[in-house]
Every structure is written in structure tokens, then in C-alpha cells.
Design a protein around this motif. Structure first.
Motif, mmCIF file in Angstrom:
data_model
loop_
_atom_site.group_PDB
_atom_site.id
_atom_site.type_symbol
_atom_site.label_atom_id
_atom_site.label_comp_id
_atom_site.label_asym_id
_atom_site.label_seq_id
_atom_site.Cartn_x
_atom_site.Cartn_y
_atom_site.Cartn_z
ATOM 1 N N LEU A 14 26.451 -35.959 -18.933
ATOM 2 C CA LEU A 14 25.801 -37.313 -19.094
ATOM 3 C C LEU A 14 24.533 -37.604 -19.575
ATOM 4 O O LEU A 14 23.701 -36.422 -19.718
ATOM 5 C CB LEU A 14 25.639 -37.696 -17.322
ATOM 6 N N PRO A 15 24.125 -38.497 -20.408
ATOM 7 C CA PRO A 15 22.961 -38.739 -21.066
ATOM 8 C C PRO A 15 22.021 -38.901 -20.082
ATOM 9 O O PRO A 15 22.444 -39.162 -18.969
ATOM 10 C CB PRO A 15 23.413 -39.953 -21.710
ATOM 11 N N MET A 16 20.728 -38.307 -20.289
ATOM 12 C CA MET A 16 19.470 -38.412 -19.649
ATOM 13 C C MET A 16 19.511 -39.973 -18.766
ATOM 14 O O MET A 16 19.111 -40.156 -17.744
ATOM 15 C CB MET A 16 18.319 -38.180 -20.152
ATOM 16 N N VAL A 17 19.688 -40.928 -19.864
ATOM 17 C CA VAL A 17 19.293 -42.380 -19.407
ATOM 18 C C VAL A 17 20.592 -42.852 -18.358
ATOM 19 O O VAL A 17 20.356 -43.686 -17.875
ATOM 20 C CB VAL A 17 19.115 -43.295 -20.478
ATOM 21 N N HIS A 18 21.659 -42.301 -18.334
ATOM 22 C CA HIS A 18 22.707 -42.334 -17.483
ATOM 23 C C HIS A 18 22.903 -41.614 -16.321
ATOM 24 O O HIS A 18 23.931 -41.667 -15.877
ATOM 25 C CB HIS A 18 24.164 -42.499 -18.423
ATOM 26 N N VAL A 21 23.775 -35.605 -12.463
ATOM 27 C CA VAL A 21 24.887 -36.456 -11.408
ATOM 28 C C VAL A 21 24.582 -37.658 -11.138
ATOM 29 O O VAL A 21 23.498 -38.167 -10.797
ATOM 30 C CB VAL A 21 25.022 -35.757 -10.273
ATOM 31 N N ARG A 22 25.875 -38.678 -11.246
ATOM 32 C CA ARG A 22 25.697 -39.957 -10.831
ATOM 33 C C ARG A 22 26.955 -40.445 -10.195
ATOM 34 O O ARG A 22 27.851 -39.764 -10.342
ATOM 35 C CB ARG A 22 25.228 -41.015 -12.145
ATOM 36 N N MET A 23 26.778 -41.428 -9.866
ATOM 37 C CA MET A 23 27.919 -42.206 -8.828
ATOM 38 C C MET A 23 28.741 -43.160 -9.937
ATOM 39 O O MET A 23 27.999 -43.908 -10.747
ATOM 40 C CB MET A 23 27.788 -42.863 -7.595
ATOM 41 N N VAL A 24 30.182 -43.096 -9.747
ATOM 42 C CA VAL A 24 30.787 -44.024 -10.507
ATOM 43 C C VAL A 24 31.923 -44.522 -9.732
ATOM 44 O O VAL A 24 32.566 -43.884 -9.116
ATOM 45 C CB VAL A 24 31.409 -43.658 -11.897
#
Length: 514
Positions: free
Chosen positions: A354-358, A362-365
Motif C-alpha cells: 500500500l502507498p503511504m497515502v493509501h 493496512v487499510r479496509m477495502v
């Protein structure tokens, strides 16, 4: 000038202090973050509409301009009432301290950068203003001495005033502040552990690779949005003025609340799980009809439903409140996270971390929902709860607590402007994630609806490209389109703004054919 120089020095050294000791607590960042949090929903929506992905840069520029104006005023007040400038500079520092220590990700030294900024500005402004006063007095005396009526000998007239010395002191003070701010930016770039960890990360091989993209899914028409959005072109809308720097080695996710078995997942444990690939289109609720706040990527992650199954939500729970490391929250219906859709904790985007800005690490999709209720970046906490017990960040701003994606379409080709007469094409994209699109129709100049040719979709969770051959006659033409979903819903013509649950209406473009 004296006031501006003093505040620039303080702010610059404050930024350098933040880079060295408290990277998430730079004075400009914490004040900007506080302004984002307290701004009403209409103000945020206006900023996104006007500046798009550049909304945060616009805010920073605005903060700097306002700060310089305040600094100029403080300098003038100090010249009228000695010591008042120091008090006001100290007050600015206190405001920064309060904004810093009340942040969700505040560390033990969060207070330090703003304290340094306010204290240094307070210490500097008095001497600079006194130099300014001396320079102005000397200049006034010299001006009087050189009038034609002044018959004193030249040797008795006031000496060359200290204006040059004042300008030199002021410029040097401001330059030191600017250099300190630049040094802080370089220091943060070079010392962030999160960035180094991301650069060294090699994503594990997915246990379940994404299905191949159908050969004809991408139309490759000039001007048409690419089927898969490159990471660098993917839209960004969030509340983080400073991108959180989360070291994956210290990252963990807590699942708790209305569950029988709370659990905590570490980064190492997450990567050891059988990760899955999936293509999903994400869209921002702020996207206007025909807007660009939407993109499609291939994501790598672990299904959230498996983790929730381990935690065993209790009867009555209907919502998961996800929380970012910087305190942002989103309310996601529990049933959406427990059905068979590809709702994942993502670690990869288009075959890269994941790019830092995205959202790294870890992120949710979550397919089928607008991002404001599902796509939490830098996620660290999932609380199983109820909609009548908890509210999320945007819900408190007047947005709907649940954000199902609306059926939408967009015209990419031709854009508004002038096109050449003759054989041409009308093309665009359409979407309703987790439902799918069955048909797109086009109307020119209010004429009958004509079915466009639909490319094969990657899946029901992604947008689909479409096109229609068109013979462009001379003159001005208005082109509209509408989509029909796989469930039979027809895109509504009712115009609605994004607030409170997403825009609606038929996209329209006007072209001149020459």
C-alpha cells in the motif's frame, strides 16, 4: 516585518523540533487537523469540490497565509504596547499545544513542537520590534534633518539610520525559520521507519490469486479512464493533513466490543494468513455526478469475515466501528463485513505494498459502500457495536450512517469542448459495486436512448467501460448517459448533491463540433 519574521522563526524551528522528536505533532499539522475536525460538513464538502485531492495543500497554504497576517498584526500591536506581542505569540503556542495533545495519536512529546514555536516567537518579537522602532525613528530624524530649512551643519545631522541593520536582522531571522522548516521536512523524509519498512517489504504470494481480467474488458480508447487505476493516479480523500507514519513492526489490530472472543492481530500474523487478491472499485461519497473521485485497483488482503467469525459477534450487533491510528472512524454495517463479498484488510495495491497515502501498512477495502463508511486507512481497531450506540466521524458531520453505493455512470469521451466532425465515439464508465451493471444508454440532444456497447466487467465489484460509435454533425450537442444495474434498477435522473449519502443524476457533457 518584525512580527512576521519572529513567527516564521518560531514556526520553522517548531517544525524541525517535530521532525526530530514528535513527527505527528508539527504545529501546522496539528492546527490544520484541528480545523478539519471542527469545520462543518458543508465546509469540507466545498473544499473537496473546489480543490479535489489538493484540498489539504490548499488548507496548509491557507493556514500559512492567515498565520502571516496574524504575525503582522502581532508585530504592530507590539510596537504600540511592548510585551503584548510576546503574550500573543505565547497564546499561539498554547493553541498549538492544545491541538497537539488532544489528537488521537499524540505521543509523550506532542506538546514540544508548539511550545518551542510559541516560546521562540515570543522571545524574538520584542527585540525585532524595538529594532524596527529605532530604525523608523532614525529615518524620521534624518528626513527632518535633510529638509531645505535645516541649516545645521551636516556633521550635526542624525547619522545614517539602522534600517539596513534592521532589514538584515529581520531577513536573517526569517531565513533561519525557513531553513529550519526545510530541514524538518528533509529529516522526516530520511528517518521515517514506516517508509523504510515499506521500501523493504516483499508481499507474500497470494493464496487465492485474482481471476484474470477478461481480454476485452479494457477498451483502450484515448481519453477513457484506464480500467485499472495506477497507484499514483488513484484519488485520495481523507482527514489526515499529515500522512500517518505507522511502522508495521509495531502495528496491531484490535477486534473487540460486542464479541465473545476479542482478539488482537499483529503485522506478522496478518502476513502469515492466506491472503487473497481481488479487484474492487472504490468511490468517494463526495464525488459529484461525472466526477473523478473513483478508481479501481487490484487489492491483496485477508477477508474480514474470517476474523469476525473468530471473534463471534453477539446477537444484536449490527455495526463495526473501524478506527484509524489518527482517530478517524467509520461505521460499516456488520452484515456487509460478514457476507461473501471481498471485504478485506488490504496490505497490497496493484502488486505493490500500500502507498503511504493509501493506508500503509493496512487499510479496509469493502465493495458496495462509499469510502467514508468502509475504507478506513491506517486501521488499528474494529469495534463490534450498534448504530444506535456509536457514531462515526462523518456521521457526526451530517452524513448518513450507512453509505451504499448508488448506481452511477460517467462520460469520459468526448470531454466538454470542441471535437471534429465525422466518425467519433462516446465512451465512459459505469458502476454499482457488488451489484454490477447490465446496460448503459446514451442520448444526444434529448433524442432517444441508444444502448452502448458494454465491455466485459472484471466482476460485479468493479466499474465497467462502455462505448458508442457516433457520427458528430456540426454544431453544439448535449450528450447524456444512464446505466441499468444487474438487478434492473435504472439510474435516476433526479439531481442530488453528495450530502448526505452520495450524488445522483444523469451525467451530461456539452460539445461543439467544428
Amino acid at each position: 516585518m518584525a512580527g512576521i519574521a519572529a513567527v516564521v522563526l518560531g514556526a520553522g524551528v517548531g517544525e524541525l523540533t517535530a521532525a526530530a522528536f514528535a513527527p505527528s505533532s508539527s504545529p501546522v499539522t496539528v492546527v490544520g487537523g484541528a480545523l478539519i475536525d471542527v469545520a462543518p460538513g458543508w465546509a469540507k464538502e466545498t473544499a473537496i469540490r473546489l480543490f479535489g485531492a489538493a484540498d489539504k495543500m490548499a488548507l496548509v497554504v491557507g493556514i500559512v497565509i492567515v498565520l502571516l497576517a496574524i504575525a503582522a498584526g502581532i508585530g504592530i500591536l507590539e510596537s504600540w504596547t511592548p510585551s503584548i506581542g510576546a503574550v500573543l505569540c505565547g497564546a499561539l503556542g498554547v493553541a498549538g499545544i492544545v491541538a497537539a495533545v488532544t489528537r488521537a495519536d499524540a505521543g509523550g512529546l506532542a506538546w514540544a513542537p508548539s511550545a518551542v514555536a510559541g516560546g521562540l516567537a515570543a522571545f524574538t518579537i520584542g527585540p525585532l520590534v524595538r529594532r524596527a522602532g529605532g530604525a523608523m525613528a532614525a529615518h524620521g530624524a534624518r528626513t527632518a534633518a535633510t529638509r531645505p530649512t535645516d541649516d545645521r551643519p551636516v556633521r550635526d545631522r542624525p547619522a545614517e539610520p539602522s534600517r539596513r541593520r534592521f532589514f538584515a536582522w529581520t531577513a536573517a531571522t526569517a531565513l533561519v525559520g525557513v531553513a529550519a522548516a526545510a530541514g524538518g521536512a528533509l529529516l522526516q523524509t530520511g528517518t521515517r521507519a514506516a517508509g523504510a519498512a515499506r521500501a523493504a517489504l516483499r508481499l507474500p504470494t497470494p493464496a487465492a490469486p485474482a481471476a484474470p481480467i477478461p481480454a476485452a474488458a479494457a477498451l483502450h480508447i484515448p481519453g477513457l479512464a484506464p480500467l485499472i487505476t495506477p497507484n499514483g493516479q488513484f484519488y485520495r480523500v481523507d482527514t489526515a493533513l499529515l500522512v500517518p507514519q505507522v511502522d508495521p513492526g509495531s502495528w496491531s489490530l484490535r477486534i473487540h466490543g460486542m464479541v465473545d472472543h476479542p482478539l488482537t492481530l499483529t503485522w506478522t500474523e496478518l502476513l502469515a494468513l492466506p491472503l487473497e487478491e481481488s479487484y474492487t472499485t472504490l468511490a468517494c461519497v463526495s464525488n459529484e455526478v461525472g466526477g473523478s473521485l473513483i478508481g479501481t485497483a487490484k487489492w491483496l488482503g485477508y477477508p474480514i469475515r474470517h476474523l469476525l467469525a473468530q471473534a463471534r459477534p453477539r446477537a444484536g450487533a449490527d455495526m463495526v466501528l473501524s478506527r484509524s491510528v489518527d482517530g478517524f472512524t467509520a461505521s460499516t454495517p456488520l452484515e456487509v463485513l460478514t457476507d461473501d463479498r471481498h471485504a478485506i484488510l488490504a496490505v497490497g495495491m496493484n502488486d505493490a505494498p500500500l502507498p503511504m497515502v493509501h493506508g500503509f501498512p493496512v487499510r479496509m477495502v469493502v465493495p458496495g459502500l462509499y469510502g467514508y463508511v468502509s475504507a478506513t486507512k491506517w486501521v488499528v481497531d474494529l469495534e463490534v457495536t450498534r448504530f444506535d450506540r456509536a457514531t462515526a466521524y462523518w456521521t457526526t458531520q451530517g452524513w448518513a450512517p450507512r453509505g451504499p453505493i448508488k448506481l452511477e455512470s460517467r462520460i469520459d469521451v468526448p470531454r466538454t469542448g470542441t471535437v471534429h466532425a465525422g466518425e467519433s465515439v462516446i465512451a465512459g464508465v459505469a458502476w454499482q459495486q457488488h451489484t454490477g451493471v447490465a446496460k448503459v444508454e446514451v442520448s444526444v440532444d434529448g433524442g432517444p436512448w441508444v444502448a452502448a456497447q458494454l465491455a466485459p466487467a472484471i466482476s460485479a465489484d468493479t466499474w465497467v467501460q462502455w462505448h458508442l460509435p457516433w457520427y458528430a454533425d456540426h454544431g453544439d450537442h448535449v450528450i447524456r448517459c444512464r446505466a441499468t444495474s444487474a438487478s434492473g434498477e435504472v439510474q435516476t435522473s433526479r439531481q442530488a448533491s453528495p450530502v448526505p449519502d452520495g450524488a445522483s443524476g444523469w451525467p451530461e457533457t456539452t460539445v461543439h463540433v467544428a
